[in-house]
Design a protein around this motif. Structure first.
Motif, PDB file in Angstrom:
ATOM      1  N   SER A   1     -17.821 -11.504   9.053  1.00 53.08           N
ATOM      2  CA  SER A   1     -16.817 -12.436   9.559  1.00 53.08           C
ATOM      3  C   SER A   1     -15.442 -11.996   9.096  1.00 53.08           C
ATOM      4  N   GLY A   2     -14.514 -11.918  10.053  1.00 49.98           N
ATOM      5  CA  GLY A   2     -13.146 -11.594   9.691  1.00 49.98           C
ATOM      6  C   GLY A   2     -12.281 -12.820   9.508  1.00 49.98           C
ATOM      7  N   GLU A   3     -12.853 -13.996   9.771  1.00 46.22           N
ATOM      8  CA  GLU A   3     -12.054 -15.221   9.705  1.00 46.22           C
ATOM      9  C   GLU A   3     -11.588 -15.490   8.277  1.00 46.22           C
ATOM     10  N   GLY A   4     -10.303 -15.723   8.121  1.00 46.63           N
ATOM     11  CA  GLY A   4      -9.738 -15.992   6.806  1.00 46.63           C
ATOM     12  C   GLY A   4      -9.431 -14.741   6.007  1.00 46.63           C
ATOM     13  N   ARG A   5      -9.941 -13.582   6.465  1.00 47.48           N
ATOM     14  CA  ARG A   5      -9.702 -12.330   5.746  1.00 47.48           C
ATOM     15  C   ARG A   5      -8.876 -11.337   6.560  1.00 47.48           C
ATOM     16  N   THR A   6      -8.706 -11.622   7.848  1.00 48.42           N
ATOM     17  CA  THR A   6      -7.901 -10.754   8.703  1.00 48.42           C
ATOM     18  C   THR A   6      -6.420 -10.980   8.401  1.00 48.42           C
ATOM     19  N   LYS A   7      -5.694  -9.887   8.176  1.00 50.03           N
ATOM     20  CA  LYS A   7      -4.271  -9.991   7.838  1.00 50.03           C
ATOM     21  C   LYS A   7      -3.482  -8.913   8.580  1.00 50.03           C
ATOM     22  N   ILE A   8      -2.236  -9.235   8.889  1.00 48.12           N
ATOM     23  CA  ILE A   8      -1.310  -8.253   9.452  1.00 48.12           C
ATOM     24  C   ILE A   8      -0.149  -8.118   8.472  1.00 48.12           C
ATOM     25  N   ILE A   9      -0.003  -6.935   7.914  1.00 49.77           N
ATOM     26  CA  ILE A   9       1.048  -6.665   6.938  1.00 49.77           C
ATOM     27  C   ILE A   9       2.181  -5.915   7.638  1.00 49.77           C
ATOM     28  N   ILE A  10       3.403  -6.371   7.441  1.00 48.94           N
ATOM     29  CA  ILE A  10       4.576  -5.670   7.967  1.00 48.94           C
ATOM     30  C   ILE A  10       5.339  -5.086   6.787  1.00 48.94           C
ATOM     31  N   ARG A  11       5.529  -3.785   6.810  1.00 46.55           N
ATOM     32  CA  ARG A  11       6.306  -3.125   5.765  1.00 46.55           C
ATOM     33  C   ARG A  11       7.614  -2.620   6.355  1.00 46.55           C
ATOM     34  N   GLU A  12       8.714  -3.053   5.776  1.00 50.66           N
ATOM     35  CA  GLU A  12      10.026  -2.552   6.173  1.00 50.66           C
ATOM     36  C   GLU A  12      10.316  -1.332   5.312  1.00 50.66           C
ATOM     37  N   LEU A  13      10.393  -0.170   5.955  1.00 52.47           N
ATOM     38  CA  LEU A  13      10.467   1.085   5.218  1.00 52.47           C
ATOM     39  C   LEU A  13      11.856   1.332   4.644  1.00 52.47           C
ATOM     40  N   GLY A  14      11.877   1.946   3.470  1.00 48.34           N
ATOM     41  CA  GLY A  14      13.131   2.421   2.919  1.00 48.34           C
ATOM     42  C   GLY A  14      13.695   3.522   3.806  1.00 48.34           C
ATOM     43  N   GLU A  15      14.969   3.801   3.682  1.00 48.02           N
ATOM     44  CA  GLU A  15      15.660   4.712   4.606  1.00 48.02           C
ATOM     45  C   GLU A  15      15.008   6.079   4.709  1.00 48.02           C
ATOM     46  N   THR A  16      14.531   6.615   3.589  1.00 50.72           N
ATOM     47  CA  THR A  16      13.923   7.950   3.600  1.00 50.72           C
ATOM     48  C   THR A  16      12.439   7.910   3.230  1.00 50.72           C
ATOM     49  N   GLU A  17      11.849   6.721   3.258  1.00 52.83           N
ATOM     50  CA  GLU A  17      10.458   6.554   2.804  1.00 52.83           C
ATOM     51  C   GLU A  17       9.474   7.407   3.603  1.00 52.83           C
ATOM     52  N   ALA A  18       9.693   7.513   4.915  1.00 49.16           N
ATOM     53  CA  ALA A  18       8.779   8.271   5.769  1.00 49.16           C
ATOM     54  C   ALA A  18       9.327   9.644   6.131  1.00 49.16           C
ATOM     55  N   LYS A  19      10.391  10.070   5.481  1.00 46.63           N
ATOM     56  CA  LYS A  19      11.006  11.370   5.777  1.00 46.63           C
ATOM     57  C   LYS A  19      10.230  12.477   5.072  1.00 46.63           C
ATOM     58  N   GLY A  20       9.968  13.554   5.795  1.00 48.13           N
ATOM     59  CA  GLY A  20       9.231  14.664   5.220  1.00 48.13           C
ATOM     60  C   GLY A  20       9.970  15.298   4.047  1.00 48.13           C
ATOM     61  N   LYS A  21       9.210  15.975   3.210  1.00 40.75           N
ATOM     62  CA  LYS A  21       9.794  16.553   1.982  1.00 40.75           C
ATOM     63  C   LYS A  21      10.168  18.010   2.120  1.00 40.75           C
ATOM     64  N   GLY A  22      10.055  18.534   3.353  1.00 41.25           N
ATOM     65  CA  GLY A  22      10.431  19.941   3.531  1.00 41.25           C
ATOM     66  C   GLY A  22       9.224  20.853   3.475  1.00 41.25           C
ATOM     67  N   PRO A  23       9.419  22.160   3.616  1.00 41.25           N
ATOM     68  CA  PRO A  23       8.297  23.110   3.668  1.00 41.25           C
ATOM     69  C   PRO A  23       7.526  23.143   2.360  1.00 41.25           C
ATOM     70  N   LYS A  24       6.285  23.506   2.495  1.00 40.60           N
ATOM     71  CA  LYS A  24       5.413  23.563   1.313  1.00 40.60           C
ATOM     72  C   LYS A  24       5.840  24.675   0.372  1.00 40.60           C
TER      73      LYS A  24
END
Length: 350
Positions: A327-350
């Motif tokens: 049962s997903g009732e009562g346990r289903t959740k939708i989380i919204i994350r507001e990202l920091g400006e560079t949070e999802a920005k790549g870190k450059g070449p390996k």
């Protein structure tokens, strides 16, 4: 720079989440489909009496809804259902119209705004290709060599992952041409591939750059591949282990990777798994950038907003410990994350 913030949406679905997607224009408009036979439309940043976000409207269906996508604008959506139907819904009026009927449950549906094409993948092992703005055209029906489990569209391609590790890639302009001419000969795949992953594909996500795609499997792995068939480009593809935990006795516990989503600006991607975590990855540098704190249950679905500011996470009980008394009732959740400006920005070449 404003710090990242995170919150739960009020009035989540009553059962497991099958998919979620942000609107193409408004970055706070979110659609969620559920096994509770409903689709939910939220404004993620207008708070109501019940807490964070507002449930704008819900739309009831005859059977569980397996997938949902936006159409040509923020007021049009399409759904894939266990009732074998693909439906168009006017989000303002709530009016529903059957676009296509399959012969088994419909697993995935995607809409290409670049080509005005609606593509549905069903467990009857067919693709249906329609142009919703031209309902007089009969759907283009393509027989698949396997049962489809995941599908995603890039600006020019659609990727379908099936049983037996089969992956077919179709060129969207070719599909549009075949549909408009009502060709009696179904178009051939642009490419046919074998998955780099050894086990069943769970999710597919297309790079917004139109260069390639990522797939994930039920066995804690993700693969990144490029469309370019040259030997040089194919040598760049790789796969890696993720969403695994070490148990108290030192055993490696492997979880399915249920969801993938590419950031629309930076080209990095997020993965979500049965281990209740979400991770951010730099596809080019082949490195993990971040792992968020554990959620209460399995991560079932992920989506970035079109402007890249928000990440939506669908959380509900998974089937990792069996399906009895689920049962997903009562346990289903939708989380919204507001990202920091560079949070999802790549870190450059390996």
């Amino acid at each position: 720079m404003a710090p990242a913030t995170q919150f739960e949406l009020a009035q989540p679905p009553n059962d497991a989440i099958s998919s979620l997607v942000f609107a193409p224009q408004r970055s706070t408009r979110l659609l969620v489909s559920s096994w509770d036979k409903n689709v939910y439309l939220y404004d993620t940043h207008t708070d109501g009496a019940d807490g964070h976000g507002t449930l704008v409207k819900s739309y009831e269906y005859r059977a569980p809804v397996m997938d949902v996508c936006f159409g040509a604008d923020d007021n049009e959506a399409f759904t894939a259902g266990m009732d074998w139907q693909v439906l168009r819904v006017d989000l303002d009026s709530g009016a529903q119209m059957v676009i296509s009927k399959h012969k088994a449950p419909v697993r995935r549906v995607v809409y290409s705004r670049e080509h005005s094409l609606l593509i549905s993948a069903s467990w009857d092992s067919t693709l249906h290709v329609c142009n919703p703005s031209q309902p007089s055209l009969n759907p283009l029906i393509i027989t698949l060599p396997g049962k489809p489990h995941a599908m995603a569209a890039s600006p020019s391609k659609v990727i379908i992952a099936m049983t037996s590790r089969l992956v077919h890639i179709y060129d969207l302009s070719t599909l549009a041409s075949s549909l408009s001419t009502q060709s009696s000969e179904p178009p051939q795949p642009w490419q046919q591939r074998e998955s780099s992953l050894k086990f069943l594909t769970r999710a597919v996500a297309a790079m917004p750059s139109d260069a390639g795609y990522a797939t994930s499997s039920i066995e804690g792995r993700v693969a990144v591949e490029w469309f370019d068939a040259s030997a040089e480009s194919q040598a760049r593809k790789y796969a890696f282990k993720c969403h695994r935990q070490t148990s108290a006795d030192g055993t490696d516990v492997v979880y399915p990777v249920n969801a993938l989503a590419f950031h629309p600006t930076f080209g990095t991607f997020a993965s979500g798994g049965g281990d209740t975590t979400v991770a951010l990855w730099d596809a080019e540098a082949k490195r993990r950038m971040k792992v968020y704190q554990k959620f209460a249950d399995s991560v079932a679905a992920l989506a970035f907003s079109s402007d890249g500011r928000y990440l939506a996470v669908g959380v509900c009980p998974g089937f990792e410990t069996g399906m009895e008394d689920y049962s997903g009732e009562g346990r289903t959740k939708i989380i919204i994350r507001e990202l920091g400006e560079t949070e999802a920005k790549g870190k450059g070449p390996k």
